[in-house]
Write a protein that holds these residues in place. Structure first.
Motif, short mmCIF file in Angstrom:
data_model
loop_
_atom_site.label_atom_id
_atom_site.label_comp_id
_atom_site.label_asym_id
_atom_site.label_seq_id
_atom_site.Cartn_x
_atom_site.Cartn_y
_atom_site.Cartn_z
N ARG A 170 0.57 -1.16 -0.06
CA ARG A 170 0.14 0.06 0.04
C ARG A 170 0.91 1.15 0.15
O ARG A 170 0.17 2.38 -0.74
CB ARG A 170 -1.11 -0.20 1.16
N VAL A 220 1.92 2.02 -3.55
CA VAL A 220 0.74 2.64 -4.11
C VAL A 220 0.64 4.06 -3.92
O VAL A 220 0.48 4.82 -5.04
CB VAL A 220 -0.52 1.85 -4.08
N SER A 225 -6.53 0.19 -3.33
CA SER A 225 -5.70 -0.70 -2.31
C SER A 225 -6.82 -1.05 -1.18
O SER A 225 -7.69 -0.44 -1.19
CB SER A 225 -4.47 0.07 -1.74
N THR A 264 -2.78 -2.42 -5.60
CA THR A 264 -1.94 -3.51 -5.35
C THR A 264 -2.78 -5.01 -5.99
O THR A 264 -3.56 -4.53 -6.73
CB THR A 264 -2.10 -3.88 -3.79
#
Length: 646
Positions: A253, A256, A274, A300
């Motif tokens: 995460r 991201v 995510s 993700t």
């Protein structure tokens, strides 16, 4: 081959959506052998499994009727591993069963459970949900499964990997035993086969995967990048392909969030996806991609399965997938429904062997190359601009009149230049990335080009970068960093001297002007390069190897001045309290434990060398000591001199 007839209402829905030829998995589940039986199906991602089990379950749910009766207890239950996949399945089944009057209800985590309970109380024909939320509704009495005729497990392997085995067993045991069970999975692992044997009856096993050939609609590319060039490589890949829709996969995460912020700062229309986002935020992100408001999604592996996004022509693996299954499921987001797609893996030097092994195990042929350079992207932009601006289009009278007015006021070349500038305004600038193979090609000397020997040629200027040993500076990654920031090649860099807090390096005079202009750009991640003076030469802490002795010299061979004088012990050993015994070979053998020396004779000690004296013999009181302390010169005097008063 056209679709075989299934049900009139569903046939009309397929024709309205433009479905003409069934996929292999759809043909398999609609065959005569599969009619009315439990199915255990393995198929590749993006092969049309949702429509396949929707068509396969229709005869079981509708029978000879053309429409469903009034909604009451559910007749079909579809279980999916993730919220996004469950919502997408519900959307597909809604249009597929639209003419049958089917009521499709979703029960997924992250949504209002009380609202779902009220919806279930009004009745439903088909319920689509995730395992955890479905079990919760069953235990609370909101979901009645006594009338279930068909159960579908979509992405069964993923649900087992996510730890939903107990929930699945609980749900299947709650449904009637005479139900029909359709199990779809990308792979038929041992756990899947065991689950099928327990909860299916005489299941027909269908393998719609192609074991010898990979997905023909996906082109795989592997690009070598420096470890610090991941963000810039993602930017250049997005700019090079210019796909209407792209998804960039990261492993965490945090990655991201970081990459999402970096792309948005560079001007991309990007959304993030995510597990930490709420269901509303995730739905909004996916809807922005479907509507075209966003062109890039950074996600993700939560988005690696089941998502079907229109015009998604590019998948970028910014971080290496964990395993072969992750690679296939990520890449399967593109190349769907007969459309072509590209899957790009960004591979750092340390992970090249792992990626090569992963591609070999998956039987995928990837084209290896470096990341697209800024020059290649600008050339692509030029071709795209010319093609877009010269395309044949129909213009209205108002637009034609406005064009005449513009031509009357300004020359045609200036108007064209303004149009090109407007088109390029929405294009993020490409990045300078390092490619070792390109650098090697650039460093090949021509026959007449002089060779530069930095060890002897002083025609260089010194610069410093604020990275030293305290930040683990190493030439392996410093050299690509200097080349990228200074727009030079390795041939333009000479000596590199790494110190505790900074590093100094040489740049040839021919590249100094270009290098100086390049480092004027704002520093990234606190990296700063500036001119400096040449460092002091290193002091040699040891003599040259040519002056060192090849081996340790014996004492007799050393020069006279290097010998340490031998000083014999005076007294012949008479001052020692022991005398040496004869050696074993000079006399009789000694006994075991005998020492090679003997203690000297104990001589008389002069009187007065002890501070005590023995008492006279006689009776002694209890606790009396057999000695008395002698009187010294300070006996009876205070330990400290008294201070004078006043």
């Amino acid at each position: 081959m056209p679709f075989p007839p299934c049900h009139p209402s569903l046939d009309h829905a397929l024709a309205g959506r433009g479905y003409e030829t069934p996929t292999p998995v759809q043909s398999a589940v609609l065959g005569q052998e599969a009619a009315g039986r439990d199915l255990l199906v393995s198929a590749q991602t993006g092969s049309g499994k949702t429509v396949a089990f929707g068509l396969a379950a229709a005869p079981t749910l509708l029978g000879e009727a053309e429409r469903f009766d009034k909604a009451d207890a559910p007749l079909a239950l579809v279980i999916a591993p993730t919220r996004e996949l469950a919502l997408q399945v519900a959307t597909e089944l809604t249009w597929l069963y639209a003419e049958t009057g089917a009521r499709v209800v979703t029960c997924v985590g992250g949504m209002d459970a009380r609202k779902e309970a009220r919806t279930l109380n009004f009745g439903a024909h088909i319920v689509v949900g995730t395992p955890g939320r479905l079990r919760d509704h069953i235990e609370r009495g909101n979901l009645d499964l006594t009338a279930i005729r068909a159960v579908v497990l979509d992405e069964a392997d993923e649900m087992l990997d996510m730890g939903f085995k107990e929930d699945l067993e609980f749900i299947l045991e709650t449904t009637p035993a005479e139900r029909r069970t359709l199990m779809f999975s990308a792979t038929l692992a041992r756990e899947i086969v065991t689950l099928a044997r327990t909860y299916q009856r005489d299941a027909l096993r269908i393998d719609a995967t192609s074991k010898d050939t990979p997905h023909g609609d996906i082109e795989y590319r592997a690009m070598r990048i420096a470890p610090t060039d991941m963000e810039r490589a993602v930017v250049n890949v997005l700019r090079y392909f210019e796909s209407p829709g792209a998804i960039v996969f990261c492993n965490t995460r945090e990655a991201v969030n970081h990459l999402h912020a970096a792309l948005r700062e560079r001007g991309f229309s990007v959304v993030g996806l995510s597990g930490e986002l709420s269901q509303r935020e995730r739905s909004d992100a996916l809807q922005a991609l479907r509507d075209g408001h966003a062109r890039v999604c950074v996600a993700t592996d939560v988005a690696a399965r089941g998502l079907d996004l229109p015009d998604l022509g590019l998948v970028i693996h910014a971080q290496t997938p964990i395993n072969q299954a992750g690679l296939l499921h990520r890449s399967g987001r593109t190349g769907r429904a007969g459309k072509k797609g590209v899957s790009v893996l960004l591979v750092s030097y340390a992970r090249r062997r792992k990626v090569e092994r992963m591609l070999a195990e998956a039987r995928l042929d990837a084209v290896w190359s470096g990341p697209p350079s800024a020059e290649e992207i600008r050339e692509k932009d030029r071709a795209r601009l010319l093609d877009g601006l010269t395309a044949v289009e129909q213009f209205s009278d108002e637009e034609t009149a406005l064009a005449r007015d513009l031509l009357a006021r300004r020359p045609a070349e200036e108007i064209a230049a303004l149009l090109i500038r407007a088109r390029k305004a929405g294009m993020p600038e490409p990045e300078e990335v390092y490619d070792d193979e390109r650098m090697k090609r650039d460093q090949v000397r021509t026959k007449d080009e002089p060779f530069i020997d930095f060890a002897r040629d002083a025609d260089c200027d010194w610069f410093r970068i604020n990275l030293g040993r305290e930040k683990n500076a190493d030439p392996k990654w410093l050299l690509p960093l200097i080349c990228r920031l200074g727009h030079v090649t390795k041939r333009d860099i000479g000596a590199i001297r790494i110190f505790e807090r900074d590093t100094k390096f040489e740049i040839t005079r021919s590249a100094v002007e270009r290098f100086t202009q390049a480092i004027q750009a704002p520093a990234e991640d606190g990296v700063k390069i500036e001119p400096t003076v040449a460092p002091a030469p290193r002091e040699r802490t040891a003599p040259p190897r040519g002056n060192r002795p090849p081996f340790k010299m014996r004492r007799d061979d050393k020069p006279e001045g290097d010998r340490k004088p031998f000083k014999p012990r005076d007294g012949g050993g008479e001052d020692r309290p022991w005398s040496k015994k004869p050696r074993r070979d000079d006399g009789p053998a000694r006994a075991d434990g005998d020492k090679p020396w003997s203690k000297g004779p104990r001589g008389p000690k002069p009187d007065g060398d002890k501070p005590w004296a023995k008492k006279a013999p006689g009776p002694k009181a209890a606790g009396d000591k057999p000695w008395v302390k002698k009187a010294g010169p300070n006996k009876g005097k205070p330990k400290f001199k008294a201070k004078k008063q006043g």
